[in-house]
Scaffold this motif. Structure first.
Motif, mmCIF file in Angstrom:
data_model
loop_
_atom_site.group_PDB
_atom_site.id
_atom_site.type_symbol
_atom_site.label_atom_id
_atom_site.label_comp_id
_atom_site.label_asym_id
_atom_site.label_seq_id
_atom_site.Cartn_x
_atom_site.Cartn_y
_atom_site.Cartn_z
ATOM 1 N N LYS B 7 0.831 -1.212 0.000
ATOM 2 C CA LYS B 7 0.000 0.000 0.000
ATOM 3 C C LYS B 7 0.862 1.258 0.000
ATOM 4 C CE LYS B 7 -4.174 -1.416 -0.198
ATOM 5 N NZ LYS B 7 -5.044 -0.962 -1.273
ATOM 6 N N SER B 231 -14.746 3.749 7.676
ATOM 7 C CA SER B 231 -13.836 3.801 6.531
ATOM 8 C C SER B 231 -14.248 4.918 5.577
ATOM 9 C CB SER B 231 -13.789 2.462 5.802
ATOM 10 O OG SER B 231 -15.050 2.171 5.271
ATOM 11 N N SER B 287 -6.155 7.355 3.376
ATOM 12 C CA SER B 287 -6.569 6.142 2.670
ATOM 13 C C SER B 287 -5.704 4.961 3.113
ATOM 14 C CB SER B 287 -6.450 6.376 1.168
ATOM 15 O OG SER B 287 -6.609 5.190 0.483
ATOM 16 N N ASP B 291 -6.969 1.699 5.025
ATOM 17 C CA ASP B 291 -6.745 0.361 4.465
ATOM 18 C C ASP B 291 -6.077 -0.547 5.488
ATOM 19 O OD1 ASP B 291 -7.893 0.981 2.117
ATOM 20 O OD2 ASP B 291 -6.021 1.354 1.021
ATOM 21 N N HIS B 294 -8.426 -1.276 8.333
ATOM 22 C CA HIS B 294 -9.448 -2.198 7.830
ATOM 23 C C HIS B 294 -8.885 -3.618 7.780
ATOM 24 C CE1 HIS B 294 -13.352 -1.402 5.424
ATOM 25 N NE2 HIS B 294 -13.504 -2.331 6.323
ATOM 26 N N ILE B 301 -9.365 -9.147 4.243
ATOM 27 C CA ILE B 301 -8.604 -8.168 3.456
ATOM 28 C C ILE B 301 -7.109 -8.435 3.602
ATOM 29 C CG2 ILE B 301 -8.030 -5.711 3.239
ATOM 30 C CD1 ILE B 301 -10.930 -5.187 4.236
#
Lengths: 541, 309
Positions: B7, B231, B287, B291, B294, B301
């Motif tokens: 990421k 989110s 973001s 992520d 999350h 995920i």
């Protein structure tokens, strides 16, 4: 089974959110209650002797007259003075200079400075400051709006004594009364040589020193500027202690702040002036002839196949416009129909009583027929650019487009932002897409006659609405070296040529409305009030 | 860890493309000399200023300087004021961030209240009232509601200050208004998620285990459905900051929205580039954080669907 479960949830749930909501509301009301008495403004600003002005923009500009954008000169004016002032009739009066004279051959300009004028740092104004400032304005680093003219005419500057500055010109020139006055683009403002050289340009721009009635106390771009009265001001300290210019861009918010008593003075659009009709605390005062609004036709001289290339069509555009309807409908009566662009009641040549073009749809139709419109043109559509720089520009564009359509002219209104429009109209010759387009032009009234006619002639201009007209070119140039009597004659000749070309369609002289609170005892709303340091002339109750 | 690194690399690539796009976009938008110089300025004046601002260099060189300086934490100086871009943004960003946080907290609170209420009272009066309020919140332009709030609470009742950002009280009207507007859409998202959760197998199983309805709602259904709202919050927060221009205009709020508008209107290249880059970093970071959070909360995920199967 499911229904039973849902019912169970219903009976047990509500207490939590209600509790949280109550806590939130109580907390907010508590916050509100605690500060409600002195909520509207911070304590420091609430001083009785503070003038609080709502303005459209407090721009992040340097406080350096050589670098500030012309649109925001008003922000720096309270800190400075110019060499000459201007009265309500447009006459030049003493400022930092007590006397001034132009030699008979118009090649030497002599200034006698006022004695005992001090800068904010305590230093005394001398002719060395005048020489230094003017040389700074014409230096390569300067962005001063009139630097081109200054540079063109200043050959050298002598300082025979501390109170005398002698400017030698490269050619005869009569424009320096204007250029050194508070009615100019700021080219008459004088800054202190010693302080500037000591701190450097960068520091000066943030921590300026002038001779003006106010000193800079604080500055927050996009928010407000606070000026403190200069107790040692050479004309006497201002009649109040502080001046605050607050950025309140949205007009409805400015109105709310006026109604709540949080600001004392603000410009208000004509459409909203009636809100204060029955107000006991706020009155609306109008300053006439704030600017000169016209439609210009770009690149009319170019071979574009567009209808506006034809002078007859351009004159038809003018004849089709109902200026009185613009004044009444868009400006609510707070404008004057104009027969010329760029000249004002106090400028030479205005008193020739040039008539306002009549609203004559029949004449417009006849001119169109004579030019065999639309069949004779490859592109009969008239593009009208609307750059909403003023609150009324879109309404004006729509109104005149309506007038044009009513006589059979095909119109397309294009919205464009002012910078993009600026890029378009300073491209010489005009871009293919822009050539033949009409656009609204509305400069403030403080330009000189030479500036006013700048858009029309080619030799020193990026605009060049008219090109190849030697007589016009010579006339506009001549304005720089003529006295007022000579100028009046020349102006008539210039206006005749511009009228015949049809590239300038004068519309109106818009007024500016100001909402004035009862806290303001008096202010100077005459023409002179808009020159230079007009906030000095306010008195408060 | 592998997921986080992946990421992070994606974020760096996004920022690189943002820098190219904004660099080219501002240069396509017009000539900054238009706003810095009078139209009557001489060619020599234009050339001198152009050289001073580095606009006379080839585009690739200008871009190289921009990126090299940005990597060293220098976003250049504003064309119009001459001040460092970071200093200017640093003056404006905190006010907007605080306002946005306040708005987001209010939005989350009202979302929880209204969304949960609507879900547990599905198809009843409370649900319909929430639906109507949400529709009103989404359909009324924020400036319109702002003007009414200013007139009522600022002018008539004089409870709150109208404009500016001088005191904590100045945050209340714009913050609450922004928060309510945002919660109007978030509440419906939460309601729908919550309804789906309440029908899911694990909630049914929890009920079968004999848990009381409050525990089922708060410990199982709401927790899961709220993670989606949470989110979304990162993006809503970013949108609040980047889209604050309307509310800043109505409340004369000296924030980043107003600064952006002025910078764009003046074609102040370094300032526009700096603002967009800071925004991009902010959004990409949020973001990334979302992520990763999350992934930490949801193993599907983190591990990938295949591994789960």
């Amino acid at each position: 089974m499911k229904r039973t479960t849902n019912m169970k949830r219903v009976t047990k749930f509500p207490s939590v959110p209600v509790l949280v909501l109550s806590v939130l509301l109580v907390a907010l009301s508590g916050l509100a209650g605690c500060g409600s008495k002195d909520t509207p403004v911070s304590a420091g600003e609430e001083a009785a002797k503070t003038l609080r002005v709502g303005v459209i923009t407090v721009s992040d500009e340097p406080f350096d007259p050589a670098l500030v954008n012309l649109d925001y000169v008003e922000q720096i004016q309270p800190l400075y003075d110019s060499l000459l002032n201007v009265d309500e009739n447009g006459n030049y009066t003493p400022g930092l200079a007590e006397e001034w004279s132009l030699s008979e051959d118009r090649l030497t300009y002599t200034l006698k400075l006022r004695e005992g004028v001090k800068f904010h740092d305590g230093s005394v104004l001398t002719s060395e400051d005048v020489k230094f400032t003017l040389e700074y304005y014409i230096s390569d680093t300067s962005r001063q709006a009139d630097a081109v003219l200054l540079k063109r005419f200043i050959a050298s500057i002598d300082t025979p004594d501390a109170q005398t500055a002698v400017i030698h010109f490269t050619a005869p020139c009569t424009e320096f009364n204007y250029l050194l006055s508070e009615g100019s683009t700021g080219s008459g403002i004088i800054i202190p040589k010693a302080y500037f050289e000591k701190v450097g340009a960068e520091a000066f721009a943030q921590d300026p020193v002038g001779t003006g009635p106010f000193k800079l106390e604080s500055f927050a771009a996009g928010d407000k500027i606070v000026y403190a009265a200069n107790e040692d001001y050479w004309q006497g300290a201002p009649a109040y202690d502080k001046l605050i210019l607050r950025q309140i861009t949205d007009e409805s918010t400015r109105i709310a702040e006026l109604q709540a008593g949080n600001i004392d003075f603000a410009p208000i659009g004509a459409a909203n002036a009636s809100i204060f009709e029955n107000s006991e605390d706020i009155v609306i005062e109008t300053v006439d002839y704030s600017s000169s609004l016209a439609v210009f036709i770009s690149g009319g001289y170019q071979d574009t196949g567009k209808a506006t290339q034809n002078a007859g069509i351009r004159l038809a555009l003018s004849a089709a416009i109902d200026r009185d309807a613009l004044v009444d409908g868009i400006f609510e009566g707070q404008a004057k129909a104009a027969g010329a662009y760029g000249v004002f009641p106090f400028t030479p040549g205005y008193e020739t009583e040039r008539s306002v073009p009549a609203h004559d749809p029949e004449k417009a139709k006849a001119l169109l027929a004579e030019a065999n419109y639309p069949d004779a043109f490859e592109d009969p559509v008239v593009t009208l650019y609307d750059a909403p720089g003023r609150v009324y520009s879109t309404e004006v564009a729509q109104a005149i487009a309506g007038d044009w359509e009513s006589v059979g002219i095909q119109v397309e209104i294009v919205s464009i932002d002012p910078i993009t429009l600026g890029t378009e109209y300073t491209t010489n010759p005009a871009n293919e897409s822009f050539a033949g387009a009409a656009y609204l032009f509305d400069p403030p009234r403080k330009y000189s006659l030479h500036d006013a006619f700048g858009p029309f002639f080619p030799s020193n201009s990026y605009f060049g609405l008219i090109q190849g007209d030697d007589v016009l070119d010579k006339d506009v140039e001549a304005l720089l070296s003529q006295n007022d009597a000579e100028r009046a004659t020349t102006v008539v000749e210039i206006l005749d040529r511009i009228d015949a070309s049809g590239v300038s369609i004068p519309l109106v002289y818009p007024s500016t409305n100001y909402a004035v609170s009862s806290k303001v005892k008096s202010w100077d709303s005459t023409v002179a009030a808009h020159y230079g340091n007009w906030f000095y002339h306010f008195e408060l109750n | 860890m592998k997921y986080a690194v992946k990421k992070l690399v994606q974020s760096a690539v996004i920022l690189f493309f943002v820098s190219i796009v904004i660099f080219l976009a501002v240069r396509a938008s017009g000539d900054p000399l238009q706003s810095l110089l009078d139209p009557r300025a001489s060619d020599a004046q234009r050339a001198a200023l152009s050289a001073k601002l580095g606009l006379d260099k080839p585009l690739i060189v200008q871009y190289g300087i921009f990126v090299f300086d940005a990597l060293r934490g220098d976003l250049g100086n504003s064309h119009s004021s001459g001040r460092p871009v970071l200093e200017i943004i640093g003056e404006k960003l905190p006010g907007t961030v605080v306002l946005s946080i306040m708005a987001l907290l209010i939005a989350i609170l009202f979302t929880l209240l209204l969304g949960t209420l609507a879900a547990v009272k599905k198809n009843r009066a409370a649900d319909r009232i929430v639906a109507v309020l949400s529709a009103l919140g989404q359909s009324f332009p924020v400036f319109f509601v702002g003007i009414i709030a200013v007139q009522l609470l600022g002018v008539k009742l004089r409870i709150f200050p109208i404009s500016g950002a001088d005191t904590p009280l100045h945050y209340v009207l714009p913050g609450v208004l922004l928060g309510l507007c945002v919660s109007s859409s978030m509440a419906l998202v939460l309601r729908n998620n919550l309804l789906a959760e309440l029908e899911s197998d694990h909630v049914k199983f929890a009920r079968l285990r004999g848990l009381n309805e409050r525990s089922v709602l708060f410990r199982h259904a709401l927790r899961n459905s709220f993670s989606t709202v949470l989110s979304l919050s990162a993006f809503i927060f970013a949108n609040l900051i980047t889209g604050s221009i309307v509310i800043e205009s109505v409340f004369a709020w000296p924030g980043i929205g107003e600064l952006s508008y002025q910078a764009i209107m003046k074609r102040d290249f370094p300032l526009v580039q700096g603002i967009v880059l800071i925004f991009a970093i902010l959004i990409v970071s949020l973001s990334l954080l979302t992520d990763i959070l999350h992934a930490a909360l949801d193993p599907r995920i983190r591990l990938g669907k295949e591994e789960m199967q």
